[in-house]
Write a protein that holds these residues in place. Sequence first.
Motif, mmCIF file in Angstrom:
data_model
loop_
_atom_site.group_PDB
_atom_site.id
_atom_site.type_symbol
_atom_site.label_atom_id
_atom_site.label_comp_id
_atom_site.label_asym_id
_atom_site.label_seq_id
_atom_site.Cartn_x
_atom_site.Cartn_y
_atom_site.Cartn_z
ATOM 1 N N PRO A 53 -33.647 11.354 18.944
ATOM 2 C CA PRO A 53 -34.530 11.160 17.787
ATOM 3 C C PRO A 53 -33.789 11.158 16.444
ATOM 4 O O PRO A 53 -34.307 10.637 15.460
ATOM 5 N N ASP A 54 -32.584 11.710 16.397
ATOM 6 C CA ASP A 54 -31.846 11.774 15.132
ATOM 7 C C ASP A 54 -30.889 10.606 14.947
ATOM 8 O O ASP A 54 -30.166 10.544 13.955
ATOM 9 N N VAL A 55 -30.864 9.710 15.918
ATOM 10 C CA VAL A 55 -29.976 8.548 15.796
ATOM 11 C C VAL A 55 -30.681 7.513 14.936
ATOM 12 O O VAL A 55 -31.713 6.964 15.328
ATOM 13 N N THR A 56 -30.121 7.261 13.748
ATOM 14 C CA THR A 56 -30.775 6.344 12.808
ATOM 15 C C THR A 56 -29.964 5.084 12.564
ATOM 16 O O THR A 56 -30.492 4.080 12.115
ATOM 17 N N ARG A 57 -28.692 5.143 12.868
ATOM 18 C CA ARG A 57 -27.861 3.993 12.534
ATOM 19 C C ARG A 57 -28.092 2.831 13.492
ATOM 20 O O ARG A 57 -27.948 1.666 13.108
ATOM 21 N N VAL A 58 -28.396 3.124 14.731
ATOM 22 C CA VAL A 58 -28.611 2.071 15.728
ATOM 23 C C VAL A 58 -29.876 2.384 16.517
ATOM 24 O O VAL A 58 -30.377 3.513 16.481
ATOM 25 N N THR A 59 -30.378 1.389 17.231
ATOM 26 C CA THR A 59 -31.566 1.628 18.047
ATOM 27 C C THR A 59 -31.356 1.027 19.428
ATOM 28 O O THR A 59 -30.442 0.234 19.651
ATOM 29 N N VAL A 60 -32.212 1.422 20.340
ATOM 30 C CA VAL A 60 -32.121 0.926 21.716
ATOM 31 C C VAL A 60 -32.169 -0.600 21.691
ATOM 32 O O VAL A 60 -32.987 -1.194 21.002
ATOM 33 N N GLY A 61 -31.267 -1.196 22.422
ATOM 34 C CA GLY A 61 -31.193 -2.652 22.472
ATOM 35 C C GLY A 61 -30.095 -3.225 21.612
ATOM 36 O O GLY A 61 -29.656 -4.358 21.828
ATOM 37 N N ASP A 62 -29.614 -2.450 20.641
ATOM 38 C CA ASP A 62 -28.531 -2.938 19.764
ATOM 39 C C ASP A 62 -27.234 -3.103 20.547
ATOM 40 O O ASP A 62 -26.884 -2.256 21.373
#
Lengths: 343, 343, 343, 343
Positions: free
Chosen positions: C70-79
């Motif tokens: 939940p704290d990962v903001t730089r990338v998202t699933v699928g990137d």
Amino acid sequence: MRAVTFHAPGEVRVEDRPEPELLAGDDAVVRVLATGICGSDLHIYHGRVAIEPGFTIGHEFVGTVVAAGPDVTRVTVGDRVLGCFHTACGICFHCLRGEYHRCVESRTFGHGATLGSLQGTQADMALVPRANMVLRRVPEAMSNETALFAGDVMGTGLHAVVASGARAGDVVAVLGLGPVGLSAVQVAHASGATVLAVDSVAERLEVARAFGATPVHLDEQDVRAEARALTGGRGVDVCIDAVGHPAALDTAVRITRACGTVQCIGVYTERLEVHMGLLWLKSITLRGGQANVIAHVDRVLSMFEAGTLDPARLVTHRMALDEAPEAYAIYDRREALKIVLEP
Amino acid sequence: MRAVTFHAPGEVRVEDRPEPELLAGDDAVVRVLATGICGSDLHIYHGRVAIEPGFTIGHEFVGTVVAAGPDVTRVTVGDRVLGCFHTACGICFHCLRGEYHRCVESRTFGHGATLGSLQGTQADMALVPRANMVLRRVPEAMSNETALFAGDVMGTGLHAVVASGARAGDVVAVLGLGPVGLSAVQVAHASGATVLAVDSVAERLEVARAFGATPVHLDEQDVRAEARALTGGRGVDVCIDAVGHPAALDTAVRITRACGTVQCIGVYTERLEVHMGLLWLKSITLRGGQANVIAHVDRVLSMFEAGTLDPARLVTHRMALDEAPEAYAIYDRREALKIVLEP
Amino acid sequence: MRAVTFHAPGEVRVEDRPEPELLAGDDAVVRVLATGICGSDLHIYHGRVAIEPGFTIGHEFVGTVVAAGPDVTRVTVGDRVLGCFHTACGICFHCLRGEYHRCVESRTFGHGATLGSLQGTQADMALVPRANMVLRRVPEAMSNETALFAGDVMGTGLHAVVASGARAGDVVAVLGLGPVGLSAVQVAHASGATVLAVDSVAERLEVARAFGATPVHLDEQDVRAEARALTGGRGVDVCIDAVGHPAALDTAVRITRACGTVQCIGVYTERLEVHMGLLWLKSITLRGGQANVIAHVDRVLSMFEAGTLDPARLVTHRMALDEAPEAYAIYDRREALKIVLEP
Amino acid sequence: MRAVTFHAPGEVRVEDRPEPELLAGDDAVVRVLATGICGSDLHIYHGRVAIEPGFTIGHEFVGTVVAAGPDVTRVTVGDRVLGCFHTACGICFHCLRGEYHRCVESRTFGHGATLGSLQGTQADMALVPRANMVLRRVPEAMSNETALFAGDVMGTGLHAVVASGARAGDVVAVLGLGPVGLSAVQVAHASGATVLAVDSVAERLEVARAFGATPVHLDEQDVRAEARALTGGRGVDVCIDAVGHPAALDTAVRITRACGTVQCIGVYTERLEVHMGLLWLKSITLRGGQANVIAHVDRVLSMFEAGTLDPARLVTHRMALDEAPEAYAIYDRREALKIVLEP
């Protein structure tokens, strides 16, 4: 809990507000032990910086951690801590370059919606997002009052001197001897510079003298002549403008030597006439902006511990949180340097 | 005129020599008022630095200009001046970059044919080539003894601190408390650093304490533990090695923090074993070399005038030029910090 | 999932391992699309860097994010993302100074317990702690192979040139033309330097020539004479040692000009004899250490996009993950520059 | 001998003047082979920079040394040399810091009494004071035309990029594509930057494109949008203002990113309105001033020799010295980039 809120120009109140709760994993909640009134609070007080009526103000604080999210690793519940005046994400373009003051997600305490809707610290308690970046443990032997200066006023003074590139043996002029200007005086002197401190208030000039500077009375002395006299006619190596007024900027450009630096920590918000011709002719570097205190706060604390810096003399008033309306009135009448409110 | 000349290891004499005459348009001749004995003179005295028998030694001097070529513009006949320990041409690749200590035509006073065949300054008079680069006027209120330090010992101390990149708030360790090490201590302290001063001679540790440092006795204390204690276990930001011995270099690499700097002003002349593994693992910057005093001498003078630096405490002996043989013997027995010879 | 594991010197296997799962709020899991074999993997392969048998190796990777805390903001699933070779906390003393490579909590992929027990990336999937610091989105038009270089090899080349202070117009020598050395060649050339590229392998010298450098054959030419010829006899401004061997360091100190810099990206792990006398006499700056790729990865990506840097020529082999044992054998025989494994 | 002299706005003449003679030991006399017309000559031509009627103008030159005083060591009679546009003493406060452009005794060729009464170089011969500082030998294979750029136009381009702190991988905007702006474009590109070149003249934009930049037409494109598009919305790292007009400065402050730098090489001579609010909010560094070409000329020559820089494309006209009046008229109509006059 109690909180100091802004309502209209000249009107702040102490009101009841709900206690803050943790919202994110790296949030902390701090019970405030000491919080200061700062020159930028005065901008709000005067209505020049617009914030929502009822918003809690204040951005300088020392307190005790009473709650911390699971991702807060720098401090723990029970720690006495001080806070920087704004948050930083630690991972954006600017943060990765150490430019924490330009963090794209930066939020400033007590400045309303325009600066991130983060409630202020002139209150019994404060919510602290990005606690790993914002908070530092206060060394055991350090007073609340001293620590209070690390995250804002003295951090700004150190930033100004470091950003200006001033070095030991340089002559540095500081224009404007409010708490930030006096902090810059102290840092410049501690860094081995010869300091010329300029203001028109006798008491402030006296503090500057006590901090090791040569005081120059703006109205009674010729600033340019004094600067020339100290530098073989060349002008000062660095001029720190802690005023933020066109006249100060003009003086700064005039008294700075060729290839010198003018560092503006006084706030500018508008267009104004600058003597670009003189600035260009003298190859002067002009730099301004908010201080990068997150980059400097640890260094300030080290220098407080070493005794190289000591802000005690800047505290002229200690008042209860409930006295905030009166405190603002005193500060507005320029009768104080730093007012510390103790909840 | 009288001149102190080297003849054999352990043997210097005061002999008669012809007075110097101007040879080039930018030469000056200086009547010496004070000249110092330096650690590098001791290398000559010990025969480790080979020079021609009969060569006049010495490279620190304050005096009065008695003759000046037509191209000498910085000083005039009658001026009281101090000299830097070497000359620089001002126009070569290195001089144009401000690396005056690496000038391709540099000549060092009193070091024989290998360093430019320039007779030394431990004499009644000295010929000064490149007088515009080498000489500076002594401010009226400054003593000969104080000025004497600007062109060599304190200039080297300032160089070490500046070249190391040490900043206000850093922790700086200085290894070796001879006059140069103590000068580095004073400069680092004046620049806002917390200083750890390491030696095994009690008197020198006392001077370091008087200069604002925390003294650490090499044999009675654990240098690494002290460095860790002052830095939260990290190691010092900068270590200045003013010894020039493999053991000092080893200590320097060990007590310096990751990404810190080891600055060597102690002289190295040979191959030796270095802990490259540790240096690499910690990403340490290692830098050495002679001091660039021509770049720093004006700043030292400014700091002497401001009172930020004061070398008075380093002068332990004042002797007549005729007493040079005895002075060298005293210095060789490590009974002195700085011996000033007055012709 | 499949993973390349170390078992004994010269023996790596492709084995079955459980798929990684998110452990912390800022973890991500990446499905690997491409992973490289690097010179430091060879140290493990040779047993010189000791890791636990069965540990998954590899630290270069490009892949697709399949899970993110939940704290990962730089990338998202699928990137589609690339990774830096190590993690950094973002908040410690070193991270706050931008010294991410010396983060006190840094963990390196695929290097066993001594570097943080973080399983390697030569596998179908990899767990990525501190994903906000480690991962970057790959620009759409960029190939996996190109992106693979940003987080390790080319990032190291850029680090070397930046840390050395090399500027446009300088002469830079690079010793050792493996992938990192050749990357340094390309960066130095792209930065406006004249580059002297030294090795004894003809193919590598040819790549250096294609990257804009003047190749110098270590055995057939006189490196010192070539360095002098290009610099009016002075020596190179900067020498980048991409070898990590005493002979290379010795050459570096000899061919570098007075006041120049020797930057070691080749790994040193032990004590060794250094010509401190020469280093001191020439006032050389010696700096070493692992690359700070987190500080440089965005800049590398920008230069890849601008076409200023292009690592394509460095990829000599593309193999399947299952062929890892053979790939290591090829790399060990020095028959490859960069081998890319594709799961 | 013939000399191009200023008489009134719009009126220059070719007149007879006495040949120069050596006046000081470090003077040289140069027979001019090529001399350029520069944008600052146009200021004189327009009467905006006031000089005495009859004064010889011009400050760019390549020629042959025909006489040299005894202190001239850098060049000898018969050498083909190029000159920097001003002199420097080498020993004043500023020269010792490498700030040669602010030398307290600096004299500029062809600018009348206000800049040192030094006759210009648009003549058959020129007197060159401080020849060791001003002159450099032209490498044998280099044309007069190319060498002509080192001491003024390209030296200014290099100065702008270096002073701005631009690094490989940065995005640099250059406003104004006269010869100096285009030189800055070429230097920035050669230094590894991505360059945005802004002007409203199609031919100049084409040259910028040939120099590796992305051209932006001031009237047909949205400069701010282009800057944002190239930088993920942030703005450029560095903006070089080669115009010297309030509108350019305004654009510069707007398109530069937070913590970026605006470097003004376009000349400012007066007070003007600056958006200090924006500059402050974005913590921008603003720096201006004449170029320090003496510090950069050797580097420019190295880059010319290496082929990293090549000004050939900037020469649009070659004319005889006798055609100077026509040449000035052409230049005044903005029909030329660089006009080279050959005596």
